[in-house]
Write an enzyme that holds these catalytic residues in place. Sequence first.
Site, PDB file in Angstrom:
ATOM      1  N   ASN A 256      34.801  53.082  70.257  1.00 51.83           N
ATOM      2  CA  ASN A 256      33.606  53.722  69.703  1.00 51.83           C
ATOM      3  C   ASN A 256      32.953  52.844  68.641  1.00 51.83           C
ATOM      4  O   ASN A 256      32.107  53.305  67.889  1.00 51.83           O
ATOM      5  CB  ASN A 256      33.946  55.088  69.110  1.00 51.83           C
ATOM      6  CG  ASN A 256      34.891  54.991  67.915  1.00 51.83           C
ATOM      7  OD1 ASN A 256      35.600  54.012  67.744  1.00 51.83           O
ATOM      8  ND2 ASN A 256      34.914  56.031  67.096  1.00 51.83           N
TER       9      ASN A 256
ATOM     10  N   PRO B  53      35.311  60.833  61.225  1.00 49.29           N
ATOM     11  CA  PRO B  53      34.516  60.434  62.397  1.00 49.29           C
ATOM     12  C   PRO B  53      35.328  59.796  63.510  1.00 49.29           C
ATOM     13  O   PRO B  53      34.895  59.787  64.663  1.00 49.29           O
ATOM     14  CB  PRO B  53      33.503  59.437  61.809  1.00 49.29           C
ATOM     15  CG  PRO B  53      34.116  58.956  60.535  1.00 49.29           C
ATOM     16  CD  PRO B  53      34.899  60.110  60.001  1.00 49.29           C
ATOM     17  N   ASP B  54      36.517  59.273  63.177  1.00 49.54           N
ATOM     18  CA  ASP B  54      37.367  58.633  64.181  1.00 49.54           C
ATOM     19  C   ASP B  54      38.420  59.583  64.739  1.00 49.54           C
ATOM     20  O   ASP B  54      39.260  59.178  65.530  1.00 49.54           O
ATOM     21  CB  ASP B  54      38.054  57.408  63.575  1.00 49.54           C
ATOM     22  CG  ASP B  54      37.941  56.178  64.461  1.00 49.54           C
ATOM     23  OD1 ASP B  54      37.328  56.274  65.535  1.00 49.54           O
ATOM     24  OD2 ASP B  54      38.479  55.123  64.084  1.00 49.54           O
TER      25      ASP B  54
ATOM     26  N   ASP C 187      67.587  55.967  67.672  1.00 53.81           N
ATOM     27  CA  ASP C 187      67.386  55.969  69.125  1.00 53.81           C
ATOM     28  C   ASP C 187      66.481  54.854  69.602  1.00 53.81           C
ATOM     29  O   ASP C 187      66.689  54.293  70.682  1.00 53.81           O
ATOM     30  CB  ASP C 187      66.784  57.309  69.567  1.00 53.81           C
ATOM     31  CG  ASP C 187      67.737  58.468  69.377  1.00 53.81           C
ATOM     32  OD1 ASP C 187      68.885  58.374  69.849  1.00 53.81           O
ATOM     33  OD2 ASP C 187      67.342  59.458  68.731  1.00 53.81           O
TER      34      ASP C 187
ATOM     35  N   ASP D 157      52.073  50.232  50.939  1.00 54.66           N
ATOM     36  CA  ASP D 157      50.706  50.042  51.396  1.00 54.66           C
ATOM     37  C   ASP D 157      50.337  48.568  51.278  1.00 54.66           C
ATOM     38  O   ASP D 157      51.039  47.760  50.711  1.00 54.66           O
ATOM     39  CB  ASP D 157      49.758  50.828  50.498  1.00 54.66           C
ATOM     40  CG  ASP D 157      49.641  50.164  49.151  1.00 54.66           C
ATOM     41  OD1 ASP D 157      48.606  49.546  48.877  1.00 54.66           O
ATOM     42  OD2 ASP D 157      50.606  50.225  48.375  1.00 54.66           O
TER      43      ASP D 157
ATOM     44  N   VAL E  82      66.597  65.083  69.030  1.00 56.26           N
ATOM     45  CA  VAL E  82      65.430  64.502  68.366  1.00 56.26           C
ATOM     46  C   VAL E  82      65.450  62.990  68.546  1.00 56.26           C
ATOM     47  O   VAL E  82      66.503  62.359  68.410  1.00 56.26           O
ATOM     48  CB  VAL E  82      65.421  64.859  66.869  1.00 56.26           C
ATOM     49  CG1 VAL E  82      64.251  64.185  66.158  1.00 56.26           C
ATOM     50  CG2 VAL E  82      65.362  66.369  66.683  1.00 56.26           C
TER      51      VAL E  82
ATOM     52  N   SER F  98      57.393  56.555  58.984  1.00 60.09           N
ATOM     53  CA  SER F  98      56.342  57.543  59.278  1.00 60.09           C
ATOM     54  C   SER F  98      55.294  56.977  60.208  1.00 60.09           C
ATOM     55  O   SER F  98      54.681  57.710  60.992  1.00 60.09           O
ATOM     56  CB  SER F  98      55.648  57.988  57.987  1.00 60.09           C
ATOM     57  OG  SER F  98      56.328  59.037  57.361  1.00 60.09           O
TER      58      SER F  98
ATOM     59  N   HIS G 271      48.577  61.420  54.417  1.00 57.97           N
ATOM     60  CA  HIS G 271      49.688  61.028  55.279  1.00 57.97           C
ATOM     61  C   HIS G 271      49.496  61.524  56.709  1.00 57.97           C
ATOM     62  O   HIS G 271      49.604  60.753  57.674  1.00 57.97           O
ATOM     63  CB  HIS G 271      50.982  61.573  54.684  1.00 57.97           C
ATOM     64  CG  HIS G 271      52.222  61.112  55.375  1.00 57.97           C
ATOM     65  ND1 HIS G 271      52.824  61.838  56.377  1.00 57.97           N
ATOM     66  CD2 HIS G 271      52.988  60.012  55.200  1.00 57.97           C
ATOM     67  CE1 HIS G 271      53.910  61.197  56.791  1.00 57.97           C
ATOM     68  NE2 HIS G 271      54.032  60.091  56.087  1.00 57.97           N
TER      69      HIS G 271
END
Length: 430
Positions: free
Chosen positions: A214, A175-176, A330, A133, A307, A354, A200
């Site tokens: 927005n 809200p998003d 890939d 993070d 995949v 991720s 996550h």
Amino acid sequence: MPNEEQASRNLQVRNIQQENSHIQKIDMLHLNNHIKMKLNNSPSIKMIHHNEQDKSHYYDKEAVVNFKDPPSQADVDKMAREIDGKLIDKLDSVYIFKSNSQTTTELIQYFDQNNQVAFVEPHYIFLQNEVNDTLYRNYQWNLPAVGTERGWNFTRGSDDVTIAVVDTGVDLNHPDLSGRLAKGYNVLAKNDNPNDDNGHGTHVAGIIAAVTNNAEGVAGVTWYNPVMPVKVMNAEGIGGSFDVAEGIRWAADHGADIINLSLGNYQSSQVLEDAIRYALDKDIVVVAAAGNDNTSQPSFPAALPGVISVAAVDWEGKRAPFSNYGDHIDIAAPGVYIPSTFTDGQYASLSGTSMAAPHVSALAGLIRSVNPNMKNTEVVEMMTKTTQKAGMDVPDIYYGNGIIDNSEALQLTYKRTKPFGGWFNRFNGR
């Protein structure tokens, strides 16, 4: 970064980001390491050592059994007695048995002797593929880096093309995001409330579909494609192979056109492979994160045939130092310091494959928004033929076929779908 790209990035940041947006600082690296240590030291969890670094976990005293034909209740009761245990869950012909006294190895030996068993395997544990993070950094550098805004000239998406996020759920009241969600499912609770208690899945969903223009928070890659939240992992970001497989099948049966899997481990699972094949046979595009251990050990489901395995790059287009690599990669996408939505209506900036995978899932959704009849293999072709080339050779063990390019992929899709007439209509506002 070219001047055009820099200008595009600055414009985007000014128009979309609130100066006072609160971006959480969450040490996911510490949390993930804590979870792995907890699994390593739990007496109910066993490990497979693939090498000195890479491990896969499974639940001890449990076995996933696929029968050729579903057994009768009398047969289930008899097997439960003989293993000193019980049936804890089932899906079609796949059952999970848990014993009070027998190890997983002993359970596998027991069920292997039954000629009605198609296969038996450990109940593997999957973890979210996320590494680190930071406080909000570089804003949404990731969108202009893959030609997102130029791609919007061809399409901003369609509410007829749904992208399933099979993960920890989604903050249903964010809200998003709240206006962008399709009906989902909570595999763990067996109900229709896939609310996220980890963060996550919400972060992954926001990369795909946070509401754009927005004046709040962040922008998603798509403007209109619904996200289908399917909760298969708990508050710690842990999910069993059976639950992940059930989530994939649920999404496939309820209208998903693309399935995003930002999760994995290093041990293939037959029950997971069967679920992936089930989705692919329904012409669904399946995208998975490659993993974050800087290893060439294949991660699953990313390494399964059909995949799309996604590696991560930084804002310079260089391989993220944590990103897994190998011949099974890939394609690559941004995965370092990616701002997105988070639980409790908040925002966070996270790194990992991720975060790279949903960029690819979103692009697949945009391609199918241009041409909903395009086969899943054709969608993959559109993405891999139009990449920004990186590395020395393509395909490359670090980047696969290269870094996605939304603009080029959507332009090629548009040309193939709507030759001259389509271009004429588009540029004349029709």
